[in-house]
Motif scaffolding. Structure first.
Motif, PDB file in Angstrom:
ATOM      1  N   GLU A 183       0.833  -1.203   0.000  1.00  0.00           N
ATOM      2  CA  GLU A 183       0.000   0.000   0.000  1.00  0.00           C
ATOM      3  C   GLU A 183       0.868   1.255   0.000  1.00  0.00           C
ATOM      4  N   ALA A 184       1.922   1.268   0.791  1.00  0.00           N
ATOM      5  CA  ALA A 184       2.815   2.424   0.845  1.00  0.00           C
ATOM      6  C   ALA A 184       3.455   2.675  -0.513  1.00  0.00           C
ATOM      7  N   THR A 185       3.875   1.624  -1.181  1.00  0.00           N
ATOM      8  CA  THR A 185       4.484   1.753  -2.502  1.00  0.00           C
ATOM      9  C   THR A 185       3.491   2.338  -3.499  1.00  0.00           C
ATOM     10  N   LEU A 186       2.253   1.892  -3.433  1.00  0.00           N
ATOM     11  CA  LEU A 186       1.219   2.424  -4.322  1.00  0.00           C
ATOM     12  C   LEU A 186       0.951   3.901  -4.036  1.00  0.00           C
ATOM     13  N   ILE A 187       0.945   4.272  -2.767  1.00  0.00           N
ATOM     14  CA  ILE A 187       0.717   5.669  -2.391  1.00  0.00           C
ATOM     15  C   ILE A 187       1.846   6.547  -2.904  1.00  0.00           C
ATOM     16  N   LEU A 188       3.080   6.090  -2.788  1.00  0.00           N
ATOM     17  CA  LEU A 188       4.224   6.851  -3.294  1.00  0.00           C
ATOM     18  C   LEU A 188       4.114   7.065  -4.797  1.00  0.00           C
ATOM     19  N   ALA A 189       3.734   6.045  -5.518  1.00  0.00           N
ATOM     20  CA  ALA A 189       3.591   6.153  -6.976  1.00  0.00           C
ATOM     21  C   ALA A 189       2.460   7.106  -7.350  1.00  0.00           C
ATOM     22  N   GLU A 190       1.348   7.019  -6.646  1.00  0.00           N
ATOM     23  CA  GLU A 190       0.216   7.907  -6.933  1.00  0.00           C
ATOM     24  C   GLU A 190       0.563   9.358  -6.628  1.00  0.00           C
ATOM     25  N   PHE A 191       1.333   9.586  -5.568  1.00  0.00           N
ATOM     26  CA  PHE A 191       1.728  10.945  -5.227  1.00  0.00           C
ATOM     27  C   PHE A 191       2.525  11.575  -6.363  1.00  0.00           C
ATOM     28  N   GLU A 192       3.439  10.831  -6.947  1.00  0.00           N
ATOM     29  CA  GLU A 192       4.228  11.353  -8.060  1.00  0.00           C
ATOM     30  C   GLU A 192       3.324  11.777  -9.213  1.00  0.00           C
ATOM     31  N   LYS A 193       2.313  10.987  -9.503  1.00  0.00           N
ATOM     32  CA  LYS A 193       1.358  11.330 -10.570  1.00  0.00           C
ATOM     33  C   LYS A 193       0.575  12.589 -10.216  1.00  0.00           C
ATOM     34  N   VAL A 194       0.162  12.705  -8.969  1.00  0.00           N
ATOM     35  CA  VAL A 194      -0.619  13.864  -8.527  1.00  0.00           C
ATOM     36  C   VAL A 194       0.211  15.139  -8.621  1.00  0.00           C
ATOM     37  N   VAL A 195       1.464  15.078  -8.211  1.00  0.00           N
ATOM     38  CA  VAL A 195       2.326  16.262  -8.297  1.00  0.00           C
ATOM     39  C   VAL A 195       2.444  16.725  -9.740  1.00  0.00           C
TER      40      VAL A 195
ATOM     41  N   LYS B  13       0.378  16.191 -12.168  1.00  0.00           N
ATOM     42  CA  LYS B  13      -0.927  16.676 -12.610  1.00  0.00           C
ATOM     43  C   LYS B  13      -1.213  18.077 -12.070  1.00  0.00           C
ATOM     44  N   VAL B  14      -0.943  18.295 -10.795  1.00  0.00           N
ATOM     45  CA  VAL B  14      -1.288  19.559 -10.144  1.00  0.00           C
ATOM     46  C   VAL B  14      -0.249  20.648 -10.433  1.00  0.00           C
ATOM     47  N   LEU B  15       1.032  20.303 -10.365  1.00  0.00           N
ATOM     48  CA  LEU B  15       2.079  21.313 -10.471  1.00  0.00           C
ATOM     49  C   LEU B  15       2.797  21.331 -11.816  1.00  0.00           C
ATOM     50  N   GLY B  16       2.604  20.312 -12.627  1.00  0.00           N
ATOM     51  CA  GLY B  16       3.186  20.307 -13.961  1.00  0.00           C
ATOM     52  C   GLY B  16       4.490  19.540 -14.082  1.00  0.00           C
ATOM     53  N   ARG B  17       4.912  19.387 -15.317  1.00  0.00           N
ATOM     54  CA  ARG B  17       6.103  18.590 -15.652  1.00  0.00           C
ATOM     55  C   ARG B  17       7.406  19.189 -15.122  1.00  0.00           C
ATOM     56  N   LYS B  18       7.398  20.458 -14.754  1.00  0.00           N
ATOM     57  CA  LYS B  18       8.629  21.065 -14.231  1.00  0.00           C
ATOM     58  C   LYS B  18       9.095  20.384 -12.943  1.00  0.00           C
ATOM     59  N   PHE B  19       8.207  19.608 -12.316  1.00  0.00           N
ATOM     60  CA  PHE B  19       8.547  18.900 -11.083  1.00  0.00           C
ATOM     61  C   PHE B  19       8.891  17.432 -11.318  1.00  0.00           C
ATOM     62  N   GLU B  20       8.986  17.041 -12.561  1.00  0.00           N
ATOM     63  CA  GLU B  20       9.183  15.633 -12.892  1.00  0.00           C
ATOM     64  C   GLU B  20      10.443  15.020 -12.272  1.00  0.00           C
ATOM     65  N   ASP B  21      11.529  15.742 -12.252  1.00  0.00           N
ATOM     66  CA  ASP B  21      12.788  15.167 -11.771  1.00  0.00           C
ATOM     67  C   ASP B  21      13.382  15.915 -10.580  1.00  0.00           C
ATOM     68  N   VAL B  22      12.577  16.677  -9.855  1.00  0.00           N
ATOM     69  CA  VAL B  22      13.127  17.482  -8.763  1.00  0.00           C
ATOM     70  C   VAL B  22      12.770  16.965  -7.372  1.00  0.00           C
ATOM     71  N   PHE B  23      11.993  15.901  -7.311  1.00  0.00           N
ATOM     72  CA  PHE B  23      11.641  15.359  -6.001  1.00  0.00           C
ATOM     73  C   PHE B  23      11.643  13.837  -6.044  1.00  0.00           C
ATOM     74  N   GLN B  24      11.737  13.265  -4.857  1.00  0.00           N
ATOM     75  CA  GLN B  24      11.687  11.808  -4.730  1.00  0.00           C
ATOM     76  C   GLN B  24      10.850  11.468  -3.499  1.00  0.00           C
ATOM     77  N   THR B  25       9.883  10.592  -3.685  1.00  0.00           N
ATOM     78  CA  THR B  25       9.116  10.109  -2.543  1.00  0.00           C
ATOM     79  C   THR B  25       9.977   9.089  -1.817  1.00  0.00           C
ATOM     80  N   VAL B  26      10.012   9.200  -0.490  1.00  0.00           N
ATOM     81  CA  VAL B  26      10.908   8.367   0.303  1.00  0.00           C
ATOM     82  C   VAL B  26      10.146   7.294   1.062  1.00  0.00           C
ATOM     83  N   SER B  27       9.099   7.693   1.775  1.00  0.00           N
ATOM     84  CA  SER B  27       8.369   6.713   2.572  1.00  0.00           C
ATOM     85  C   SER B  27       6.970   7.208   2.896  1.00  0.00           C
ATOM     86  N   PHE B  28       6.148   6.266   3.329  1.00  0.00           N
ATOM     87  CA  PHE B  28       4.807   6.577   3.812  1.00  0.00           C
ATOM     88  C   PHE B  28       4.546   5.697   5.019  1.00  0.00           C
ATOM     89  N   LYS B  29       4.169   6.352   6.127  1.00  0.00           N
ATOM     90  CA  LYS B  29       3.863   5.601   7.336  1.00  0.00           C
ATOM     91  C   LYS B  29       2.926   6.426   8.211  1.00  0.00           C
TER      92      LYS B  29
END
Length: 99
Positions: free
Chosen positions: A24-36, A38-54
């Protein structure tokens, strides 16, 4: 003898082993990347990394302080969009760090 659906048996088995939480945590991390994106645009494609969810908290590392600030400013919107996709109030907080 009653037959149990495979999904129910699998979910129960994974939960016992603690694997369901990791999946579930892995799925949430992947969905967050898609949401970012979608909401903030492609300029954020390579500037962040999801680390964990707990425990409702998502941890994100950004390359720049500008990206950190942008994610923090849009935290409420990102949480709302992510929880819409997940179908529940799963994510309660996003902690963003520069790394």
């Amino acid at each position: 003898m009653a037959l149990n659906p495979l999904g129910s048996m699998l979910k129960g088995s994974l939960a016992k082993k603690g694997a369901l939480t990791r999946i579930e945590a892995t799925l949430i991390l992947a969905e967050f990347e898609k949401v970012v994106l979608k909401v903030l645009g492609r300029k954020f494609e390579d500037v962040f990394q999801t680390v964990s969810f707990k425990d409702g908290t998502l941890i994100v590392i950004c390359e720049s302080s500008v990206a950190v600030q942008e994610l923090r400013l849009n935290e409420a919107m990102l949480i709302c969009e992510l929880n819409k996709i997940l179908g529940d109030k799963v994510v309660r907080e996003i902690r963003v760090y520069r790394g």
